[in-house]
Design a protein around this motif. Structure first.
Motif, PDB file in Angstrom:
ATOM      1  N   GLY A 134       0.652  -1.171  -0.165  1.00  0.00           N
ATOM      2  CA  GLY A 134       0.295  -0.075  -0.172  1.00  0.00           C
ATOM      3  C   GLY A 134       0.782   1.248   0.095  1.00  0.00           C
ATOM      4  N   LEU A 135       2.038   1.277   0.816  1.00  0.00           N
ATOM      5  CA  LEU A 135       2.803   2.342   0.758  1.00  0.00           C
ATOM      6  C   LEU A 135       3.418   2.549  -0.640  1.00  0.00           C
ATOM      7  CD1 LEU A 135       4.192   2.063   4.551  1.00  0.00           C
ATOM      8  CD2 LEU A 135       3.082   3.968   3.581  1.00  0.00           C
ATOM      9  N   VAL A 136       4.183   0.954  -1.000  1.00  0.00           N
ATOM     10  CA  VAL A 136       4.633   1.570  -2.245  1.00  0.00           C
ATOM     11  C   VAL A 136       3.527   1.856  -3.385  1.00  0.00           C
ATOM     12  CG1 VAL A 136       6.060  -0.138  -4.038  1.00  0.00           C
ATOM     13  CG2 VAL A 136       6.550  -1.091  -1.758  1.00  0.00           C
ATOM     14  N   TYR A 137       2.548   1.567  -3.640  1.00  0.00           N
ATOM     15  CA  TYR A 137       1.721   2.134  -3.865  1.00  0.00           C
ATOM     16  C   TYR A 137       1.363   3.463  -3.854  1.00  0.00           C
ATOM     17  CZ  TYR A 137      -2.967   4.185  -6.250  1.00  0.00           C
ATOM     18  OH  TYR A 137      -4.113   4.266  -7.151  1.00  0.00           O
ATOM     19  N   TRP A 138       1.233   4.030  -2.978  1.00  0.00           N
ATOM     20  CA  TRP A 138       0.971   5.974  -2.583  1.00  0.00           C
ATOM     21  C   TRP A 138       2.464   5.970  -2.531  1.00  0.00           C
ATOM     22  CZ3 TRP A 138       3.499   8.651   1.969  1.00  0.00           C
ATOM     23  CH2 TRP A 138       2.611   9.967   1.992  1.00  0.00           C
ATOM     24  N   LEU A 139       3.494   5.625  -3.058  1.00  0.00           N
ATOM     25  CA  LEU A 139       4.827   6.409  -3.338  1.00  0.00           C
ATOM     26  C   LEU A 139       5.163   6.425  -4.893  1.00  0.00           C
ATOM     27  CD1 LEU A 139       6.632   5.583   0.012  1.00  0.00           C
ATOM     28  CD2 LEU A 139       6.213   8.115  -0.804  1.00  0.00           C
ATOM     29  N   SER A 140       4.753   5.395  -5.147  1.00  0.00           N
ATOM     30  CA  SER A 140       4.843   4.927  -7.187  1.00  0.00           C
ATOM     31  C   SER A 140       4.143   5.985  -7.671  1.00  0.00           C
ATOM     32  CB  SER A 140       5.071   3.463  -6.863  1.00  0.00           C
ATOM     33  OG  SER A 140       5.544   2.604  -6.453  1.00  0.00           O
ATOM     34  N   MET A 141       3.059   6.286  -7.037  1.00  0.00           N
ATOM     35  CA  MET A 141       1.911   6.929  -7.730  1.00  0.00           C
ATOM     36  C   MET A 141       3.052   8.634  -8.743  1.00  0.00           C
ATOM     37  SD  MET A 141      -0.523   6.109  -8.203  1.00  0.00           S
ATOM     38  CE  MET A 141      -1.633   6.724  -9.289  1.00  0.00           C
ATOM     39  N   SER A 142       3.047   9.030  -7.999  1.00  0.00           N
ATOM     40  CA  SER A 142       4.398   9.980  -8.608  1.00  0.00           C
ATOM     41  C   SER A 142       6.241   9.965  -8.386  1.00  0.00           C
ATOM     42  CB  SER A 142       4.000  11.461  -7.533  1.00  0.00           C
ATOM     43  OG  SER A 142       3.209  11.471  -7.071  1.00  0.00           O
ATOM     44  N   PRO A 143       6.283   9.358  -9.899  1.00  0.00           N
ATOM     45  CA  PRO A 143       7.757   9.140 -10.179  1.00  0.00           C
ATOM     46  C   PRO A 143       8.643  10.160 -10.475  1.00  0.00           C
ATOM     47  CG  PRO A 143       6.265   8.671 -12.494  1.00  0.00           C
ATOM     48  CD  PRO A 143       5.442   8.562 -11.026  1.00  0.00           C
ATOM     49  N   CYS A 293      14.436  -2.844   0.863  1.00  0.00           N
ATOM     50  CA  CYS A 293      13.296  -3.789  -0.323  1.00  0.00           C
ATOM     51  C   CYS A 293      12.236  -3.331   0.005  1.00  0.00           C
ATOM     52  CB  CYS A 293      12.454  -4.934   1.412  1.00  0.00           C
ATOM     53  SG  CYS A 293      13.904  -6.283   1.150  1.00  0.00           S
ATOM     54  N   PHE A 294      11.616  -1.832   0.843  1.00  0.00           N
ATOM     55  CA  PHE A 294      10.959  -0.937  -0.019  1.00  0.00           C
ATOM     56  C   PHE A 294      11.584  -0.459  -1.230  1.00  0.00           C
ATOM     57  CE2 PHE A 294       8.744   3.258   1.172  1.00  0.00           C
ATOM     58  CZ  PHE A 294       7.422   2.686   1.267  1.00  0.00           C
ATOM     59  N   CYS A 295      12.964   0.470  -0.786  1.00  0.00           N
ATOM     60  CA  CYS A 295      13.216   1.498  -2.417  1.00  0.00           C
ATOM     61  C   CYS A 295      13.291   0.277  -3.187  1.00  0.00           C
ATOM     62  CB  CYS A 295      14.704   1.673  -2.051  1.00  0.00           C
ATOM     63  SG  CYS A 295      14.477   2.551  -0.610  1.00  0.00           S
ATOM     64  N   VAL A 296      13.779  -1.115  -3.742  1.00  0.00           N
ATOM     65  CA  VAL A 296      13.734  -1.727  -4.544  1.00  0.00           C
ATOM     66  C   VAL A 296      12.455  -1.939  -4.741  1.00  0.00           C
ATOM     67  CG1 VAL A 296      13.803  -4.245  -5.386  1.00  0.00           C
ATOM     68  CG2 VAL A 296      15.815  -2.884  -4.417  1.00  0.00           C
ATOM     69  N   SER A 297      10.977  -2.075  -4.532  1.00  0.00           N
ATOM     70  CA  SER A 297      10.346  -2.667  -4.500  1.00  0.00           C
ATOM     71  C   SER A 297      10.118  -1.013  -5.517  1.00  0.00           C
ATOM     72  CB  SER A 297       9.390  -2.964  -3.522  1.00  0.00           C
ATOM     73  OG  SER A 297       9.415  -4.502  -2.893  1.00  0.00           O
ATOM     74  N   ILE A 298       9.788  -0.026  -4.797  1.00  0.00           N
ATOM     75  CA  ILE A 298       9.150   1.309  -5.756  1.00  0.00           C
ATOM     76  C   ILE A 298      10.348   1.313  -6.455  1.00  0.00           C
ATOM     77  CG2 ILE A 298       8.949   3.900  -5.186  1.00  0.00           C
ATOM     78  CD1 ILE A 298       8.885   3.078  -2.333  1.00  0.00           C
ATOM     79  N   GLY A 299      11.064   1.262  -6.889  1.00  0.00           N
ATOM     80  CA  GLY A 299      12.109   1.358  -8.225  1.00  0.00           C
ATOM     81  C   GLY A 299      11.581   0.119  -9.455  1.00  0.00           C
ATOM     82  N   LEU A 300      10.890  -1.130  -8.780  1.00  0.00           N
ATOM     83  CA  LEU A 300      10.440  -2.130  -9.818  1.00  0.00           C
ATOM     84  C   LEU A 300       9.261  -1.822 -10.492  1.00  0.00           C
ATOM     85  CD1 LEU A 300      11.801  -5.266  -8.025  1.00  0.00           C
ATOM     86  CD2 LEU A 300      13.331  -4.623 -10.435  1.00  0.00           C
ATOM     87  N   VAL A 301       8.365  -1.266  -8.892  1.00  0.00           N
ATOM     88  CA  VAL A 301       6.969  -1.058  -9.726  1.00  0.00           C
ATOM     89  C   VAL A 301       6.562  -0.078 -10.366  1.00  0.00           C
ATOM     90  CG1 VAL A 301       5.064   0.068  -8.550  1.00  0.00           C
ATOM     91  CG2 VAL A 301       6.072  -1.966  -7.922  1.00  0.00           C
ATOM     92  N   ILE A 302       7.409   1.163 -10.445  1.00  0.00           N
ATOM     93  CA  ILE A 302       7.756   2.310 -10.793  1.00  0.00           C
ATOM     94  C   ILE A 302       8.250   1.868 -12.466  1.00  0.00           C
ATOM     95  CG2 ILE A 302       8.656   4.557 -11.681  1.00  0.00           C
ATOM     96  CD1 ILE A 302       8.004   4.988  -9.010  1.00  0.00           C
ATOM     97  N   SER A 303       9.412   1.360 -12.569  1.00  0.00           N
ATOM     98  CA  SER A 303       9.844   1.206 -14.137  1.00  0.00           C
ATOM     99  C   SER A 303       9.054  -0.117 -14.881  1.00  0.00           C
ATOM    100  CB  SER A 303      11.055   0.241 -13.924  1.00  0.00           C
ATOM    101  OG  SER A 303      11.072  -0.917 -12.914  1.00  0.00           O
ATOM    102  N   CYS A 304       8.309  -1.085 -14.188  1.00  0.00           N
ATOM    103  CA  CYS A 304       7.265  -2.089 -14.463  1.00  0.00           C
ATOM    104  C   CYS A 304       6.172  -1.559 -14.870  1.00  0.00           C
ATOM    105  CB  CYS A 304       7.564  -2.792 -13.528  1.00  0.00           C
ATOM    106  SG  CYS A 304       8.312  -3.935 -13.378  1.00  0.00           S
ATOM    107  N   SER A 305       5.707  -0.638 -14.437  1.00  0.00           N
ATOM    108  CA  SER A 305       4.539   0.214 -14.413  1.00  0.00           C
ATOM    109  C   SER A 305       4.783   1.593 -15.770  1.00  0.00           C
ATOM    110  CB  SER A 305       4.000   1.323 -13.358  1.00  0.00           C
ATOM    111  OG  SER A 305       4.092   0.294 -12.961  1.00  0.00           O
ATOM    112  N   GLN A 306       5.690   2.303 -15.330  1.00  0.00           N
ATOM    113  CA  GLN A 306       6.295   2.610 -17.014  1.00  0.00           C
ATOM    114  C   GLN A 306       6.408   1.862 -18.550  1.00  0.00           C
ATOM    115  OE1 GLN A 306       9.405   5.250 -15.573  1.00  0.00           O
ATOM    116  NE2 GLN A 306       7.929   7.196 -15.012  1.00  0.00           N
ATOM    117  N   PHE A 307       6.315   0.931 -18.153  1.00  0.00           N
ATOM    118  CA  PHE A 307       6.846  -0.425 -19.409  1.00  0.00           C
ATOM    119  C   PHE A 307       5.344  -0.548 -19.765  1.00  0.00           C
ATOM    120  CE2 PHE A 307       7.285  -4.359 -21.926  1.00  0.00           C
ATOM    121  CZ  PHE A 307       7.583  -4.242 -22.127  1.00  0.00           C
ATOM    122  N   PHE A 308       4.480  -0.975 -18.829  1.00  0.00           N
ATOM    123  CA  PHE A 308       3.295  -1.292 -19.383  1.00  0.00           C
ATOM    124  C   PHE A 308       2.505  -0.731 -20.037  1.00  0.00           C
ATOM    125  CE2 PHE A 308       4.613  -5.004 -16.689  1.00  0.00           C
ATOM    126  CZ  PHE A 308       4.796  -6.267 -17.641  1.00  0.00           C
ATOM    127  N   ALA A 309       2.368   0.693 -19.339  1.00  0.00           N
ATOM    128  CA  ALA A 309       2.007   1.803 -20.197  1.00  0.00           C
ATOM    129  C   ALA A 309       2.486   2.298 -21.408  1.00  0.00           C
ATOM    130  CB  ALA A 309       2.513   2.957 -18.689  1.00  0.00           C
TER     131      ALA A 309
END
Length: 439
Positions: A134-143, A293-309
């Motif tokens: 949930g925190l990863v989601y919140w912080l990944s909304m503004s890359p 783990c938190f930092c890596v998760s945010i980085g991966l979520v953002i990079s994957c989301s940008q790719f799929f978008a």
């Protein structure tokens, strides 16, 4: 006129990239290497840094030189440029790395402080991972705010904690290093290189290129040449930080021999922290693991989301962030053992291809008149990797006697000769039918 970055801005971008690389595995591997290498610590660390730092940073530079990961893949074939990145992003994203980070954060940052019954209950893991992602989601909304979040806050905290641990180990010596064990005694440099190779961080480097480029653009850089240059600077800065941290962790791991032999790096770090700080050591170690783990998760979520978008424009970036966080929460609670059974062989199959692409990108100016070299090199490497993956996953290693004739197969680098053969074939075909590949 291209905007010029200040040294301070480059430092923050480098800190951001470092934090995206530096997950739980990057804590565990050098500590285990240190204890196993013992009195051969320095040659083992040299080999480890060569591959664990060198390959990922070369990956960032390769993407920067090519212009983008898509451009690099397109040099092989347009279809390859669609399929290969998709496999990478799924594998290092919701298929393995992101849910594993959430699970490891629970195991190291929460479970040790819960009653035994609660720590082993599925509900505890679910609640923790739901809050975590949930925190990863919140912080990944503004890359675009990633530089401020990582470079100015989270990464300095992680680095400060590791530095405090190291300084305490100097003030209160842990012990003496032991004798090198296994291959660390006979071939320490090569064994260290293999350990770093197996971190597979070069895959993440290719995936993170899009995030680094976005972060630099958000700072006002629009010129593509300047963008590539600053990506290279960020890669080298992150590599320097990784090297320093690996040396600190490896040194502490080597000194932990007197605390007893451990099965993995997590146990070694736990023993070190208990020796240095007593019961409060678990709290500090849990915080370091959780932040990493938190930092890596945010980085991966953002990079994957940008790719799929980009691949599926009808589904916006923010929806992809939600999808990936929900999927990662679900996978983390399904049991990573099953996921590893599927994902690890896939990672092993695509990693040699990623390394070959990185090398080709770095020497592109010398081979751009050979139009087939990307195709043949990737094809030969991919065919070997596919055969080896099928052999290990489905055939109970029935093909191993034949494959073992390849040099370095037993060491995990059996793909090297097929890759060189593919490059040679590409060069020969290029001479027969010269043509220039767009830079």
């Amino acid at each position: 006129m291209a905007k010029e970055f200040s040294a301070k801005q480059i430092m923050f971008i480098s800190l951001m990239l470092f934090s995206m690389f530096f997950g739980a595995g990057n804590l565990i591997f050098p500590a285990f290497l240190g204890q196993a290498a013992g009195d051969n610590l320095w040659p083992s660390l040299a080999g480890f840094i060569l591959s664990a730092v060198g390959l990922p940073i070369l990956g960032v530079i390769a993407v920067a030189k090519a212009g983008s990961f898509h451009e690099l893949n397109s040099r092989v074939h347009p279809v390859f440029a669609l399929i290969f990145p998709f496999i990478i992003y799924v594998s290092i994203g919701p298929g393995l790395a992101i849910p594993r980070a959430g699970s490891l954060a629970f195991e190291m940052g929460a479970a040790p402080f819960l009653p035994a019954e609660a720590a082993g209950a599925p509900a505890a893991l679910f609640i923790y991972t739901a809050v975590f992602f949930g925190l990863v989601y919140w912080l990944s909304m503004s890359p675009s705010k990633l530089v401020d979040l990582f470079g100015k806050l989270l990464t300095p905290i992680v680095l400060t904690l590791i530095l405090v641990i190291f300084v305490k180990s100097l003030i209160t010596p842990i012990g003496e290093s032991g004798q090198a064990s296994g291959n660390y005694g006979s071939s320490p440099v090569f064994q260290g290189f293999l350990d770093g190779y197996l971190t597979m961080d070069a895959l993440a480097a290719l995936a993170f290129g899009i995030v680094i480029a976005t972060a630099i653009r958000s700072q006002g850089v629009t010129n593509e040449k300047a963008l590539s240059r600053y990506m290279m600077f960020a890669g080298m800065g992150a590599g320097l930080l990784l090297t320093i941290i690996y040396i600190l962790l490896g040194t502490m791991g080597a000194a932990s021999a007197s605390l007893g032999t451990s099965e993995n790096g997590a146990q070694i770090l736990t023993n070190i922290m208990t020796s240095l700080f007593g019961t409060s050591g678990s709290v500090i170690l849990g915080l370091v693991f959780t932040l990493a783990c938190f930092c890596v998760s945010i980085g991966l979520v953002i990079s994957c989301s940008q790719f799929f978008a980009g691949a599926v424009p009808r589904v916006p970036y923010k929806v992809w962030v939600l999808i990936l966080c929900l999927a990662s929460t679900a996978v983390a609670n399904l049991g990573l053992t099953q996921i590893l059974t599927v994902s690890v062989p896939i990672l092993g199959m695509i990693y040699p291809i990623a390394i070959v692409l990185i090398i080709l990108a770095l020497v592109h100016s010398f081979i751009q008149n050979s139009p087939y070299i990307y195709v043949t090199t990737v094809l030969f490497t991919g065919l070997f990797s596919l055969a080896d993956t099928v052999n290990q996953t489905f055939l109970s290693e029935a093909l191993t006697p034949a494959l073992s004739y390849l040099p370095l197969y037993g060491e995990g680098i059996g793909w090297l000769v097929p890759a060189l053969l593919g490059a040679a074939v590409g060069l020969v075909l290029g001479k027969r039918k010269p043509s220039r590949v767009p830079a």
